[in-house]
Design a protein around this motif. Structure first.
Motif, PDB file in Angstrom:
ATOM      1  N   ASN A  37      33.071  73.712  73.576  1.00  0.00           N
ATOM      2  CA  ASN A  37      34.144  74.611  73.603  1.00  0.00           C
ATOM      3  C   ASN A  37      34.926  73.472  74.758  1.00  0.00           C
ATOM      4  OD1 ASN A  37      34.647  77.633  72.737  1.00  0.00           O
ATOM      5  ND2 ASN A  37      32.271  77.012  73.223  1.00  0.00           N
ATOM      6  N   ASN A  75      38.272  73.394  74.349  1.00  0.00           N
ATOM      7  CA  ASN A  75      39.177  74.478  75.042  1.00  0.00           C
ATOM      8  C   ASN A  75      39.594  74.277  76.544  1.00  0.00           C
ATOM      9  OD1 ASN A  75      39.163  75.003  72.838  1.00  0.00           O
ATOM     10  ND2 ASN A  75      37.693  76.243  72.882  1.00  0.00           N
ATOM     11  N   VAL A 108      37.047  79.888  75.395  1.00  0.00           N
ATOM     12  CA  VAL A 108      35.622  79.930  73.826  1.00  0.00           C
ATOM     13  C   VAL A 108      35.438  80.659  73.339  1.00  0.00           C
ATOM     14  CG1 VAL A 108      33.194  80.279  74.417  1.00  0.00           C
ATOM     15  CG2 VAL A 108      34.147  79.855  76.463  1.00  0.00           C
TER      16      VAL A 108
END
Length: 439
Positions: free
Chosen positions: A252, A255, A265
């Motif tokens: 993740n 992000n 997440v």
């Protein structure tokens, strides 16, 4: 070492001469029963000049007794034979102490040996081990340790053979003085059918003690073994305890918000924890001819330990010219050893006929074959077929403290060519191989 005398010529350093006297005396005592008076007098003068006790020259005085009378020597004996710097003039003192250790351990004389003499020799061998910076009796892991351990085992075996073992076992007081060792256990296993009453009971007690002691050591090497490989065909359970935090963060990272200084997440990742439910099958085949006693005892005990693990189905077969299925007793190595008969011929084909039908799921089976492989040459065909089937085949030539074992050169090469070289050395190697298969 040389020095220049007043005439300008080179001469031998006095310390070198004194060291040579001590070592000449050592060689004389090791290879000849008669004392050399001149060497004895000169050695005594050297020892007294060093401020060492004359008992240092007497092989009849144990190292324990010497240290008890002169406690300061204990520290000097530790790591005595290791490569290290010594104080000026210290080499002569070191030579005197080395001579004591070597003479007590390697000059064992001839004739009958008492239980007390055997135990004293074992303690002296332990001091030699300390002097070499290894485990008791020289069984360590430095270069040359295997060779020393093999020689010590041979000497101990000779001492056991010279001891009137049946008479010692018949006397509870004498039997209690014995410390179980591989050499002693081998002799007990060979002679157990000739013992009865008190002697047999004492023999069994010694075997049981030895089994328990070895099992305790081996169990510590096996206890962290996890049984069953991860089954990745089963989806991981999506519960918090299975959360793979590192993988979740890594996946993740795209992000990450610099403005918010936060990682958002959008997907969680979990660890696979499901393991195979089919028990791993371990088939241990042991050559019980006399030359394989070390490996037989160690591997029998090891098989019992693995038999106690969940999801491991252990089978045990012993053979000479006949094969015996000892699987019902595999959990108790003491009972297994009492049912074996050392000596006789060797015919691995009878063992193969008993072991091969036990292979139900080849890729979930490991076969450990312990032998010196001085056997029927046609057996190689069976080994090749088992290996091709997917069974993990582990040929073992020795798994003992010394790692020394004669293996038929023809079989050694054939098994190497097959991709399954004969395993030899410390039993830790076999534990490592089995753990790799089971984890």
């Amino acid at each position: 070492m040389t020095e220049i005398n007043e005439n300008g010529s080179a001469g031998v350093h006095p310390d070198e001469t004194r060291r040579q006297v001590l070592y000449w005396r050592l060689m004389s005592r090791l290879f000849g029963a008669d004392e050399q008076p001149a060497l004895e007098r000169s050695s005594l003068a050297v020892v007294e000049d060093l401020g060492l006790p004359p008992a240092l020259l007497d092989p009849g005085v144990s190292v324990d007794t010497l240290v008890q009378r002169h406690p300061a020597l204990a520290d000097e004996l530790d790591d005595l034979l290791s490569d290290k710097e010594h104080e000026a003039g210290g080499e002569v003192r070191r030579a005197a102490l080395v001579s004591k250790l070597l003479l007590n351990v390697f000059c064992t004389g001839s004739g009958n040996v008492t239980a007390q003499q055997l135990e004293r020799w074992k303690r002296d061998a332990g001091w030699l081990g300390k002097g070499r910076g290894t485990e008791s009796g020289g069984r360590g892991h430095s270069p040359g340790d295997d060779e020393v351990a093999a020689v010590l085992a041979m000497i101990e075996g000779d001492l056991v053979k010279r001891m009137r073992l049946r008479e010692v076992l018949a006397d509870p007081n004498l039997a209690r003085q014995l410390t179980p060792s591989m050499s002693l256990i081998e002799q007990l296993l060979r002679d157990k059918h000739n013992l009865s009453g008190v002697a047999l009971a004492n023999a069994k007690a010694l075997i049981r003690r030895f089994v328990d002691e070895v099992a305790q050591v081996l169990r510590t090497q096996v206890e962290k073994t996890s049984v069953g490989v991860i089954d990745r065909s089963v989806p991981p359970k999506r519960v918090f305890r299975n959360l793979d935090l590192d993988r979740t963060i890594w996946k993740n990272l795209t992000n990450w918000s610099p403005e918010d200084q936060r990682l958002y997440v959008d997907r969680l990742f979990y660890k696979h924890t499901a393991r195979r439910t089919t028990p791993a099958r371990m088939i241990v085949v042991v050559d019980q001819s006399g030359s394989m006693v070390d490996a037989m005892v160690n591997c029998t005990i090891l098989a019992s330990i693995f038999a106690g693990l969940p999801k491991v189905d252990v089978h045990l077969v012993a053979y000479d010219t006949r094969a015996l299925d000892l699987t019902p007793w595999v959990a108790d190595p003491f009972e297994v050893l009492l049912r074996t008969t050392l000596g006789g011929g060797t015919d691995g084909t009878v063992a193969m006929a008993l072991a091969r039908p036990k292979i139900a799921d080849p890729r979930n089976t490991v076969m450990v074959w312990i032998s010196d492989f001085y056997d029927n040459r046609s057996l190689i065909t069976d080994f090749e077929a088992i290996h091709r089937s997917g069974v993990k085949f582990i040929p073992v030539g020795s798994v003992n403290s010394s790692g020394h074992q004669s293996v038929d050169p023809w079989y050694r090469q054939k098994l190497k060519d097959m991709g399954t070289p004969v395993l030899s050395g410390h039993i830790r190697k076999l534990v490592f191989e089995l753990k790799n298969f089971l984890t």
